[in-house]
Design a protein around this motif. Sequence first.
Motif, mmCIF file in Angstrom:
data_model
loop_
_atom_site.group_PDB
_atom_site.id
_atom_site.type_symbol
_atom_site.label_atom_id
_atom_site.label_comp_id
_atom_site.label_asym_id
_atom_site.label_seq_id
_atom_site.Cartn_x
_atom_site.Cartn_y
_atom_site.Cartn_z
ATOM 1 N N GLU A 32 0.842 -1.194 0.000
ATOM 2 C CA GLU A 32 0.000 0.000 0.000
ATOM 3 C C GLU A 32 0.881 1.249 0.000
ATOM 4 O O GLU A 32 1.957 1.260 0.602
ATOM 5 C CB GLU A 32 -0.887 -0.013 1.246
ATOM 6 C CG GLU A 32 -1.895 1.095 1.301
ATOM 7 C CD GLU A 32 -2.825 0.986 2.503
ATOM 8 O OE1 GLU A 32 -3.964 1.446 2.382
ATOM 9 O OE2 GLU A 32 -2.407 0.449 3.545
ATOM 10 N N LEU A 33 0.423 2.278 -0.705
ATOM 11 C CA LEU A 33 1.148 3.548 -0.710
ATOM 12 C C LEU A 33 1.180 4.132 0.696
ATOM 13 O O LEU A 33 0.297 3.861 1.516
ATOM 14 C CB LEU A 33 0.477 4.535 -1.673
ATOM 15 C CG LEU A 33 0.510 4.157 -3.156
ATOM 16 C CD1 LEU A 33 -0.389 5.083 -3.960
ATOM 17 C CD2 LEU A 33 1.940 4.189 -3.679
ATOM 18 N N ILE A 34 2.175 4.959 0.969
ATOM 19 C CA ILE A 34 2.299 5.555 2.292
ATOM 20 C C ILE A 34 1.276 6.673 2.481
ATOM 21 O O ILE A 34 0.793 7.265 1.510
ATOM 22 C CB ILE A 34 3.732 6.090 2.540
ATOM 23 C CG1 ILE A 34 4.102 7.144 1.497
ATOM 24 C CG2 ILE A 34 4.739 4.962 2.551
ATOM 25 C CD1 ILE A 34 5.390 7.900 1.815
ATOM 26 N N PHE A 35 0.975 6.967 3.737
ATOM 27 C CA PHE A 35 0.084 8.069 4.080
ATOM 28 C C PHE A 35 0.750 9.376 3.674
ATOM 29 O O PHE A 35 1.949 9.530 3.865
ATOM 30 C CB PHE A 35 -0.192 8.049 5.597
ATOM 31 C CG PHE A 35 -1.113 9.141 6.053
ATOM 32 C CD1 PHE A 35 -2.483 8.994 5.939
ATOM 33 C CD2 PHE A 35 -0.606 10.325 6.565
ATOM 34 C CE1 PHE A 35 -3.331 10.005 6.333
ATOM 35 C CE2 PHE A 35 -1.448 11.350 6.962
ATOM 36 C CZ PHE A 35 -2.813 11.186 6.849
ATOM 37 N N PRO A 36 0.095 10.337 3.093
ATOM 38 C CA PRO A 36 -1.342 10.431 2.819
ATOM 39 C C PRO A 36 -1.731 9.936 1.429
ATOM 40 O O PRO A 36 -2.890 9.994 1.049
ATOM 41 C CB PRO A 36 -1.605 11.926 2.944
ATOM 42 C CG PRO A 36 -0.360 12.552 2.378
ATOM 43 C CD PRO A 36 0.758 11.628 2.820
ATOM 44 N N LEU A 37 -0.742 9.442 0.654
ATOM 45 C CA LEU A 37 -1.049 9.009 -0.719
ATOM 46 C C LEU A 37 -2.086 7.889 -0.739
ATOM 47 O O LEU A 37 -2.909 7.809 -1.644
ATOM 48 C CB LEU A 37 0.233 8.576 -1.434
ATOM 49 C CG LEU A 37 1.255 9.686 -1.645
ATOM 50 C CD1 LEU A 37 2.565 9.116 -2.164
ATOM 51 C CD2 LEU A 37 0.706 10.754 -2.583
ATOM 52 N N LYS A 39 -4.632 7.630 0.964
ATOM 53 C CA LYS A 39 -5.977 8.193 1.130
ATOM 54 C C LYS A 39 -6.473 8.827 -0.172
ATOM 55 O O LYS A 39 -7.660 8.962 -0.396
ATOM 56 C CB LYS A 39 -5.999 9.237 2.263
ATOM 57 C CG LYS A 39 -5.578 8.680 3.604
ATOM 58 C CD LYS A 39 -6.463 7.521 4.020
ATOM 59 C CE LYS A 39 -6.010 6.941 5.340
ATOM 60 N NZ LYS A 39 -6.575 5.621 5.586
ATOM 61 N N ILE A 40 -5.528 9.220 -1.030
ATOM 62 C CA ILE A 40 -5.873 9.805 -2.339
ATOM 63 C C ILE A 40 -6.059 8.689 -3.363
ATOM 64 O O ILE A 40 -7.019 8.680 -4.125
ATOM 65 C CB ILE A 40 -4.756 10.767 -2.804
ATOM 66 C CG1 ILE A 40 -4.599 11.899 -1.798
ATOM 67 C CG2 ILE A 40 -5.039 11.297 -4.205
ATOM 68 C CD1 ILE A 40 -3.319 12.711 -1.966
ATOM 69 N N PHE A 41 -5.114 7.743 -3.375
ATOM 70 C CA PHE A 41 -5.128 6.626 -4.317
ATOM 71 C C PHE A 41 -5.444 5.349 -3.528
ATOM 72 O O PHE A 41 -4.546 4.683 -3.018
ATOM 73 C CB PHE A 41 -3.769 6.500 -5.021
ATOM 74 C CG PHE A 41 -3.358 7.747 -5.755
ATOM 75 C CD1 PHE A 41 -3.926 8.055 -6.984
ATOM 76 C CD2 PHE A 41 -2.415 8.609 -5.219
ATOM 77 C CE1 PHE A 41 -3.552 9.208 -7.671
ATOM 78 C CE2 PHE A 41 -2.040 9.759 -5.905
ATOM 79 C CZ PHE A 41 -2.604 10.061 -7.126
ATOM 80 N N LYS A 42 -6.726 5.037 -3.430
ATOM 81 C CA LYS A 42 -7.158 3.918 -2.577
ATOM 82 C C LYS A 42 -7.058 2.556 -3.255
ATOM 83 O O LYS A 42 -7.078 1.531 -2.598
ATOM 84 C CB LYS A 42 -8.591 4.165 -2.109
ATOM 85 C CG LYS A 42 -8.677 5.398 -1.228
ATOM 86 C CD LYS A 42 -10.075 5.685 -0.770
ATOM 87 C CE LYS A 42 -10.004 6.935 0.102
ATOM 88 N NZ LYS A 42 -11.220 7.422 0.577
ATOM 89 N N GLU A 43 -6.959 2.539 -4.580
ATOM 90 C CA GLU A 43 -6.886 1.268 -5.303
ATOM 91 C C GLU A 43 -5.608 0.536 -4.927
ATOM 92 O O GLU A 43 -4.573 1.135 -4.678
ATOM 93 C CB GLU A 43 -6.897 1.490 -6.826
ATOM 94 C CG GLU A 43 -8.175 2.080 -7.350
ATOM 95 C CD GLU A 43 -8.190 3.602 -7.358
ATOM 96 O OE1 GLU A 43 -9.148 4.156 -7.904
ATOM 97 O OE2 GLU A 43 -7.273 4.231 -6.808
ATOM 98 N N ARG A 44 -5.699 -0.789 -4.931
ATOM 99 C CA ARG A 44 -4.526 -1.626 -4.651
ATOM 100 C C ARG A 44 -4.149 -2.364 -5.931
ATOM 101 O O ARG A 44 -5.011 -2.945 -6.609
ATOM 102 C CB ARG A 44 -4.846 -2.633 -3.540
ATOM 103 C CG ARG A 44 -5.170 -1.978 -2.201
ATOM 104 C CD ARG A 44 -3.976 -1.274 -1.555
ATOM 105 N NE ARG A 44 -2.856 -2.156 -1.297
ATOM 106 C CZ ARG A 44 -2.737 -2.923 -0.220
ATOM 107 N NH1 ARG A 44 -3.665 -2.882 0.727
ATOM 108 N NH2 ARG A 44 -1.688 -3.711 -0.079
ATOM 109 N N LEU A 45 -2.862 -2.348 -6.259
ATOM 110 C CA LEU A 45 -2.374 -2.988 -7.483
ATOM 111 C C LEU A 45 -2.130 -4.470 -7.262
ATOM 112 O O LEU A 45 -1.568 -4.868 -6.235
ATOM 113 C CB LEU A 45 -1.053 -2.369 -7.933
ATOM 114 C CG LEU A 45 -1.055 -0.971 -8.500
ATOM 115 C CD1 LEU A 45 0.324 -0.648 -9.068
ATOM 116 C CD2 LEU A 45 -2.103 -0.791 -9.562
#
Length: 169
Positions: A32-37, A39-45
Motif C-alpha cells: 500500500e502507498l504511504i500516508f497520505p497518498l 488516502k488519495i489513491f485507494k486502489e490496490r495494485l
Amino acid sequence: MSMTDYKFKMRVSFDLDEVLFVDPSTHKTEKELIFPLNKIFKERLRLGTPELINSLQNMGYEVWVYTSSFRTEGYIKKLFRLYGVKFDGIVNADRHLKEVQRNSKTVLPQKIPSRYHISLHVDDEEVIASWGREYGFSTYKLDAQDDDWKDKIIQRAEEICKRKMESNG
C-alpha cells in the motif's frame, strides 16, 4: 528475436478494475502507498503489476490502459507513476465515447482495442473476449488470483507477436 527487431510496434492494454486494481482480501497486492497518498489513491495494485508492465516495455511492447471507468488520465498517470510505471497510452470511458462511439447510432462495445491498434487486451470480462473475435483483437482473460499471471501474459503477447510476424512475412 525481440520486439525491437520487428517492423511494427505491438501494443498490449490492460483493464483496471479486477485486473490491475484488485481487492486485497482476494488477491495478492503490491505494498500500500504511504500516508497520505493511500488516502488519495485507494486502489490496490495486483502483485507484480509494475514488474510486468516494465518488463513488457523493456521487451519493446507499448503498454496501454483501456478501461471503461471514468477515472481521469491524470489520476491514472499519477497513481502508476508512484509505482514506477509510465503507460504509453490511456483510453478511459470519456476518450472511448469521444473517439470510438462518437455519433454512431449503433451502441458499440465499451472497449474496442483494435481501434487503437492494440493487439492484446487483458480483461476480466468474458464478453470482452467475444467482442475481440468480432472486432479483431486478441484477449487474455484474467480475474482470479494467479501467481503465474505475468508469465502467462508475456507468453500470450509473444505468441501474438510471432503470428503477426509470420503473417507479415
